[in-house]
Design a protein around this motif. Structure first.
Motif, mmCIF file in Angstrom:
data_model
loop_
_atom_site.group_PDB
_atom_site.id
_atom_site.type_symbol
_atom_site.label_atom_id
_atom_site.label_comp_id
_atom_site.label_asym_id
_atom_site.label_seq_id
_atom_site.Cartn_x
_atom_site.Cartn_y
_atom_site.Cartn_z
ATOM 1 N N HIS A 25 25.711 28.096 29.226
ATOM 2 C CA HIS A 25 26.929 28.376 28.452
ATOM 3 C C HIS A 25 26.643 28.389 26.944
ATOM 4 O O HIS A 25 27.417 28.936 26.175
ATOM 5 C CB HIS A 25 28.005 27.334 28.745
ATOM 6 C CG HIS A 25 28.651 27.500 30.085
ATOM 7 N ND1 HIS A 25 29.613 28.452 30.326
ATOM 8 C CD2 HIS A 25 28.457 26.860 31.266
ATOM 9 C CE1 HIS A 25 29.992 28.375 31.596
ATOM 10 N NE2 HIS A 25 29.297 27.424 32.188
ATOM 11 N N ASN A 26 25.541 27.769 26.521
ATOM 12 C CA ASN A 26 25.209 27.722 25.087
ATOM 13 C C ASN A 26 24.597 29.036 24.599
ATOM 14 O O ASN A 26 24.311 29.186 23.408
ATOM 15 C CB ASN A 26 24.246 26.578 24.776
ATOM 16 C CG ASN A 26 24.747 25.215 25.217
ATOM 17 O OD1 ASN A 26 23.979 24.369 25.616
ATOM 18 N ND2 ASN A 26 26.068 25.014 25.166
ATOM 19 N N SER A 49 38.029 33.888 26.936
ATOM 20 C CA SER A 49 36.689 33.477 27.347
ATOM 21 C C SER A 49 35.719 34.655 27.309
ATOM 22 O O SER A 49 34.577 34.518 26.865
ATOM 23 C CB SER A 49 36.728 32.895 28.763
ATOM 24 O OG SER A 49 37.526 31.731 28.790
ATOM 25 N N LEU A 50 36.184 35.810 27.784
ATOM 26 C CA LEU A 50 35.330 37.011 27.792
ATOM 27 C C LEU A 50 34.833 37.335 26.384
ATOM 28 O O LEU A 50 33.679 37.723 26.197
ATOM 29 C CB LEU A 50 36.119 38.207 28.340
ATOM 30 C CG LEU A 50 36.258 38.280 29.859
ATOM 31 C CD1 LEU A 50 37.400 39.228 30.241
ATOM 32 C CD2 LEU A 50 34.951 38.725 30.502
ATOM 33 N N GLY A 95 33.828 30.264 28.668
ATOM 34 C CA GLY A 95 32.719 31.174 28.384
ATOM 35 C C GLY A 95 31.645 30.435 27.622
ATOM 36 O O GLY A 95 31.056 29.482 28.129
ATOM 37 N N THR A 96 31.442 30.859 26.396
ATOM 38 C CA THR A 96 30.373 30.274 25.586
ATOM 39 C C THR A 96 30.802 28.960 24.940
ATOM 40 O O THR A 96 31.945 28.823 24.524
ATOM 41 C CB THR A 96 29.977 31.278 24.482
ATOM 42 O OG1 THR A 96 29.603 32.493 25.109
ATOM 43 C CG2 THR A 96 28.824 30.753 23.646
ATOM 44 N N ARG A 97 29.874 28.005 24.911
ATOM 45 C CA ARG A 97 30.065 26.772 24.138
ATOM 46 C C ARG A 97 28.959 26.707 23.094
ATOM 47 O O ARG A 97 27.782 26.862 23.444
ATOM 48 C CB ARG A 97 29.937 25.539 25.039
ATOM 49 C CG ARG A 97 31.113 25.292 25.950
ATOM 50 C CD ARG A 97 31.046 23.916 26.588
ATOM 51 N NE ARG A 97 30.016 23.797 27.584
ATOM 52 C CZ ARG A 97 30.187 24.087 28.889
ATOM 53 N NH1 ARG A 97 31.341 24.533 29.321
ATOM 54 N NH2 ARG A 97 29.198 23.935 29.735
ATOM 55 N N SER A 98 29.315 26.479 21.836
ATOM 56 C CA SER A 98 28.304 26.317 20.800
ATOM 57 C C SER A 98 27.531 25.024 21.068
ATOM 58 O O SER A 98 27.968 24.171 21.839
ATOM 59 C CB SER A 98 28.966 26.256 19.425
ATOM 60 O OG SER A 98 29.746 25.077 19.338
ATOM 61 N N TRP A 123 29.786 32.019 32.530
ATOM 62 C CA TRP A 123 31.229 31.763 32.476
ATOM 63 C C TRP A 123 31.653 30.999 33.733
ATOM 64 O O TRP A 123 30.973 31.043 34.755
ATOM 65 C CB TRP A 123 32.023 33.066 32.333
ATOM 66 C CG TRP A 123 31.846 34.059 33.431
ATOM 67 C CD1 TRP A 123 32.618 34.221 34.539
ATOM 68 C CD2 TRP A 123 30.817 35.067 33.543
ATOM 69 N NE1 TRP A 123 32.155 35.264 35.319
ATOM 70 C CE2 TRP A 123 31.050 35.792 34.732
ATOM 71 C CE3 TRP A 123 29.713 35.417 32.744
ATOM 72 C CZ2 TRP A 123 30.229 36.850 35.144
ATOM 73 C CZ3 TRP A 123 28.902 36.466 33.157
ATOM 74 C CH2 TRP A 123 29.160 37.176 34.341
ATOM 75 N N ASP A 124 32.770 30.284 33.620
ATOM 76 C CA ASP A 124 33.329 29.545 34.752
ATOM 77 C C ASP A 124 34.665 30.172 35.141
ATOM 78 O O ASP A 124 35.399 30.662 34.284
ATOM 79 C CB ASP A 124 33.555 28.079 34.384
ATOM 80 C CG ASP A 124 32.255 27.350 34.113
ATOM 81 O OD1 ASP A 124 31.211 27.789 34.630
ATOM 82 O OD2 ASP A 124 32.290 26.362 33.372
#
Ligand SMILES: [Zn+2]
Length: 192
Positions: free
Chosen positions: A119-120, A56-57, A87-90, A125-126
């Motif tokens: 997140h985009n 995720s990092l 972490g990031t979601r496109s 981050w969760d």
């Protein structure tokens, strides 16, 4: 390349069709080509944290990743078994998530359409705390403790949000709105 061709490409890969090939478009193309997922270092023993957190990092922008590592280090030093689980979601991944419970089966899991979640933008981050048996402790007071450790580092914690409280959520304190972030991405500028 012409703007109309970029629009066709963007429509095909499922991102906003503004005809401007910015970082979101680039990421979505990379995802389609199977080269968009950050690779973990070859040797797992060189990772600072557990593989799930590291994965995720690796999706965060450098500023956010630096802060997230600092935060995770402090939580671990406090003896808390916490992991970063997202972490990031496109935009494409956000669209798929948003479709759940709407045009796709299942329960609704998010209100946020693509571009409407931090997140985009690589800055959020969760996390969740785990017990000795590897069970997630979503309602543990330790979740609050992790959130407060984040706040001490100048981060924004979802546990303090008015309205929809989101305890597992941490992000950089942005000082701009999501609408501004979307505009920056459209213009090919960085968000953080
Ligand atoms: Zn979140």
């Amino acid at each position: 390349m012409s703007k109309s061709l970029w629009k066709k490409i963007q429509a095909f890969i499922g991102v906003a069709t503004d005809g401007i090939p910015g970082p979101i478009t680039a990421r979505a193309i990379a995802d389609r080509l199977g080269i968009g997922t950050p690779q973990l270092p070859a040797k797992p023993e060189t990772l600072e944290f557990d593989p799930r957190s590291e994965k995720s990092l690796a999706t965060l922008v450098p500023n956010a990743q630096r802060k997230a590592r600092e935060w995770l280090r402090k939580c671990r030093e406090a003896g808390i078994n916490v992991k970063i689980i997202c972490g990031t979601r496109s935009y494409e991944e956000q669209a798929a998530l948003h479709a759940k419970g709407r045009t796709k089966p299942g329960k609704k899991v998010t209100k946020a359409r693509p571009g409407y979640s931090w997140h985009n933008f690589g800055v959020a981050w969760d996390f969740v705390v785990f017990d000795k048996n590897g069970q997630p402790l979503w309602d543990s007071p330790l979740m609050d403790r992790c959130g407060r450790i984040g706040e001490d580092l100048g981060l924004e914690w979802g546990g303090n949000w008015k309205g929809l409280v989101d305890k597992p959520h941490l992000q950089l304190a942005m000082g701009i709105t999501l609408a501004e972030a979307r505009e920056r991405v459209k213009d090919g500028r960085t968000v953080a």
